[in-house]
Design a protein around this motif. Structure first.
Motif, PDB file in Angstrom:
ATOM      1  N   LEU A 163       0.891  -1.278  -0.245  1.00  0.00           N
ATOM      2  CA  LEU A 163       0.006   0.175   0.039  1.00  0.00           C
ATOM      3  C   LEU A 163       0.851   1.282  -0.050  1.00  0.00           C
ATOM      4  N   THR A 164       1.936   1.268   0.799  1.00  0.00           N
ATOM      5  CA  THR A 164       2.920   2.651   0.914  1.00  0.00           C
ATOM      6  C   THR A 164       3.493   2.771  -0.241  1.00  0.00           C
ATOM      7  N   ARG A 165       3.761   1.675  -1.005  1.00  0.00           N
ATOM      8  CA  ARG A 165       4.774   1.680  -2.113  1.00  0.00           C
ATOM      9  C   ARG A 165       3.797   2.335  -3.352  1.00  0.00           C
ATOM     10  N   ALA A 166       2.329   1.765  -3.421  1.00  0.00           N
ATOM     11  CA  ALA A 166       1.339   2.360  -4.059  1.00  0.00           C
ATOM     12  C   ALA A 166       1.175   3.799  -3.889  1.00  0.00           C
ATOM     13  N   ILE A 167       0.968   4.455  -2.689  1.00  0.00           N
ATOM     14  CA  ILE A 167       1.016   5.634  -2.548  1.00  0.00           C
ATOM     15  C   ILE A 167       2.158   6.343  -2.997  1.00  0.00           C
ATOM     16  N   HIS A 168       3.236   6.209  -2.763  1.00  0.00           N
ATOM     17  CA  HIS A 168       4.544   6.778  -3.125  1.00  0.00           C
ATOM     18  C   HIS A 168       4.545   6.754  -4.754  1.00  0.00           C
ATOM     19  N   ALA A 169       4.050   5.812  -5.370  1.00  0.00           N
ATOM     20  CA  ALA A 169       4.362   5.919  -6.795  1.00  0.00           C
ATOM     21  C   ALA A 169       3.475   6.783  -7.338  1.00  0.00           C
ATOM     22  N   LEU A 170       2.339   7.384  -6.646  1.00  0.00           N
ATOM     23  CA  LEU A 170       1.398   8.347  -7.295  1.00  0.00           C
ATOM     24  C   LEU A 170       1.913   9.503  -7.739  1.00  0.00           C
ATOM     25  N   ARG A 171       2.946  10.063  -6.999  1.00  0.00           N
ATOM     26  CA  ARG A 171       3.312  11.576  -7.356  1.00  0.00           C
ATOM     27  C   ARG A 171       4.745  11.553  -7.096  1.00  0.00           C
ATOM     28  N   GLU A 172       5.277  12.771  -7.478  1.00  0.00           N
ATOM     29  CA  GLU A 172       6.721  13.224  -7.450  1.00  0.00           C
ATOM     30  C   GLU A 172       6.698  14.643  -7.269  1.00  0.00           C
ATOM     31  N   PRO A 173       7.154  15.282  -6.104  1.00  0.00           N
ATOM     32  CA  PRO A 173       7.686  14.536  -4.972  1.00  0.00           C
ATOM     33  C   PRO A 173       6.663  13.666  -4.128  1.00  0.00           C
ATOM     34  N   ARG A 174       6.940  12.577  -3.542  1.00  0.00           N
ATOM     35  CA  ARG A 174       6.043  11.683  -3.012  1.00  0.00           C
ATOM     36  C   ARG A 174       5.305  12.216  -1.974  1.00  0.00           C
ATOM     37  N   LEU A 175       4.202  11.853  -1.886  1.00  0.00           N
ATOM     38  CA  LEU A 175       3.281  12.159  -0.697  1.00  0.00           C
ATOM     39  C   LEU A 175       3.867  11.665   0.500  1.00  0.00           C
ATOM     40  N   LEU A 176       3.654  12.391   1.640  1.00  0.00           N
ATOM     41  CA  LEU A 176       4.053  11.849   2.924  1.00  0.00           C
ATOM     42  C   LEU A 176       3.032  10.714   3.371  1.00  0.00           C
ATOM     43  N   ILE A 177       3.621   9.841   4.131  1.00  0.00           N
ATOM     44  CA  ILE A 177       2.613   8.793   4.987  1.00  0.00           C
ATOM     45  C   ILE A 177       2.884   8.863   6.267  1.00  0.00           C
ATOM     46  N   GLY A 178       1.817   9.088   7.214  1.00  0.00           N
ATOM     47  CA  GLY A 178       1.914   9.131   8.571  1.00  0.00           C
ATOM     48  C   GLY A 178       0.764   8.205   9.234  1.00  0.00           C
ATOM     49  N   VAL A 179       1.069   8.040  10.471  1.00  0.00           N
ATOM     50  CA  VAL A 179       0.241   7.129  11.210  1.00  0.00           C
ATOM     51  C   VAL A 179       0.273   7.481  12.719  1.00  0.00           C
ATOM     52  N   ASP A 180      -0.730   7.414  13.312  1.00  0.00           N
ATOM     53  CA  ASP A 180      -0.831   7.553  14.813  1.00  0.00           C
ATOM     54  C   ASP A 180      -0.368   6.358  15.379  1.00  0.00           C
ATOM     55  N   HIS A 181       0.968   5.996  15.653  1.00  0.00           N
ATOM     56  CA  HIS A 181       1.377   4.665  16.302  1.00  0.00           C
ATOM     57  C   HIS A 181       2.260   4.985  17.653  1.00  0.00           C
ATOM     58  N   GLU A 182       1.404   5.308  18.639  1.00  0.00           N
ATOM     59  CA  GLU A 182       2.144   5.784  19.826  1.00  0.00           C
ATOM     60  C   GLU A 182       2.593   4.645  20.881  1.00  0.00           C
ATOM     61  N   GLY A 183       1.824   3.549  20.734  1.00  0.00           N
ATOM     62  CA  GLY A 183       1.844   2.412  21.685  1.00  0.00           C
ATOM     63  C   GLY A 183       0.604   2.421  22.599  1.00  0.00           C
ATOM     64  N   GLY A 184       0.390   1.478  23.284  1.00  0.00           N
ATOM     65  CA  GLY A 184      -0.791   1.072  24.080  1.00  0.00           C
ATOM     66  C   GLY A 184      -1.915   1.162  23.372  1.00  0.00           C
TER      67      GLY A 184
END
Length: 352
Positions: free
Chosen positions: A41-62
């Motif tokens: 999925l992240t490869r597909a998102i990054h392939a869409l645009r140049e410069p690449r789109l940022l990919i973030g997530v709420d991954h704190e723990g707990g």
């Protein structure tokens, strides 16, 4: 920054993500099935645009860890605070290991950054913050967050501190209400603002403001306030990193009007990127109706948040002795005998 509906890109989503106003994608648990699927999925998102789109997530723990199966369980940050009470040096080392494991696993799957660490103080009044916070005391929060940030940086990932200038003192949940913190600015300076001030001095790359109103400072929520974002955060505290709005679909953002007005208000106040999540119609409305030209300085700030190239895939990562040692240390947190302090020379924060 927009979200997705499922585990792969649909045609409409591909078209939406190519819109010139879109700069990033935030992922949720619904977008995850396995590490291999996430990497595709992240490869597909990054392939869409140049410069690449940022990919973030709420991954704190707990309770805020979007990806579970196939990822190391990250404990809530309060566990590190509990270790701090007995062994501050061990707690710093463990925080560094947590940051490294968290970031290395995400980078192995193509995620650029996580919206972490939480810099709010645990006043014991906010259910939505609660054990997401490291500690009640500002110095403990600052040092543990610094160590976590250094661990993330070692794995090639930038940190995003939240929720400026502090969400921990109010009971209301900004997802469901408009929280109001009645304290004076001086009270914030002596407590909640300390971790943000120190993390800025340590080089924090990005910040997310709170959907909280501090009426003694400004009548607008912090994320829509030029007072908080430009006068205090930029001019007074000297912050030069990126500013992300919190999700504009949250109830705490409702005071700024409809979603287009919210986006315009947040950008005008000083945000570099706004989040519109869990509402595809609202996202499309912003793309259709928002008239905004992104300043070059904002683009430069955001460009620094791309994950460092050269991340290992998960197979190679699991063969890395450094990662294995860090994962073992993370697994010890919350047990009766967490790893005890090393010599000061081996303390990642003592070296800086």
């Amino acid at each position: 920054m927009l979200d997705l509906s499922g585990t792969e890109l649909g045609p409409e989503e591909r078209e939406r993500l190519r819109h010139p106003l879109v700069g990033g994608v935030i992922l949720f648990a619904r977008n995850y099935a396995s590490p291999a699927q996430l990497a595709e999925l992240t490869r597909a998102i990054h392939a869409l645009r140049e410069p690449r789109l940022l990919i973030g997530v709420d991954h704190e723990g707990g309770r805020v860890q979007r990806f579970r199966e196939g990822f190391t369980p990250i404990p809530p940050m309060r566990r590190l605070g509990e270790v701090w009470d007995a062994h501050p040096q061990a707690a710093r080392r463990l925080a560094h290991q947590v940051g490294y494991v968290l970031a290395a696993e995400l980078r192995a799957c193509g995620v650029d950054f996580s919206f972490t660490p939480v810099l709010d103080l645990d006043w014991g009044t906010s259910g939505v913050i609660g054990d997401r916070a490291f500690h009640r005391h500002p110095q403990a929060v600052s040092e543990l967050a610094h160590a976590l940030m250094l661990g993330m940086k070692a794995a090639g990932m930038a940190a995003v501190g939240k929720h400026f200038p502090g969400h921990g003192h109010v009971a209301a949940d900004s997802h469901l209400a408009v929280p109001v913190d009645e304290r004076e600015r001086a009270d914030l300076d002596l407590a909640d603002l300390i971790p943000f001030r120190q993390m800025i001095d340590y080089g924090l790359p990005a910040i997310m403001p709170a959907h909280v109103i501090y009426p003694r400072v400004d009548a607008r929520p912090a994320g829509f306030s030029p007072v908080w974002l430009q006068q205090i955060l930029r001019a007074e505290l000297g912050f030069t990193g990126a500013i992300f709005s919190d999700d504009l679909s949250m109830e705490g953002a409702s005071v700024a009007g409809d979603v287009v007005a919210r986006a315009r208000a947040a950008l005008t106040a000083g945000c570099d990127m706004v989040l519109v999540c869990n509402d595809p119609q609202a996202a499309q409305a912003v793309l259709n109706r928002l008239d905004w030209t992104q300043p070059a300085v904002s683009l430069a700030r955001l460009a620094r948040l791309h994950g460092r190239p050269g991340a290992r895939d998960l197979t190679r990562l699991h063969e890395d002795p450094r990662y294995a040692a860090a994962m073992h240390a993370v697994g010890s947190i919350g047990g009766k005998t967490p790893e005890l302090p090393l010599n000061a020379s081996n303390d990642p924060c003592a070296q800086r």
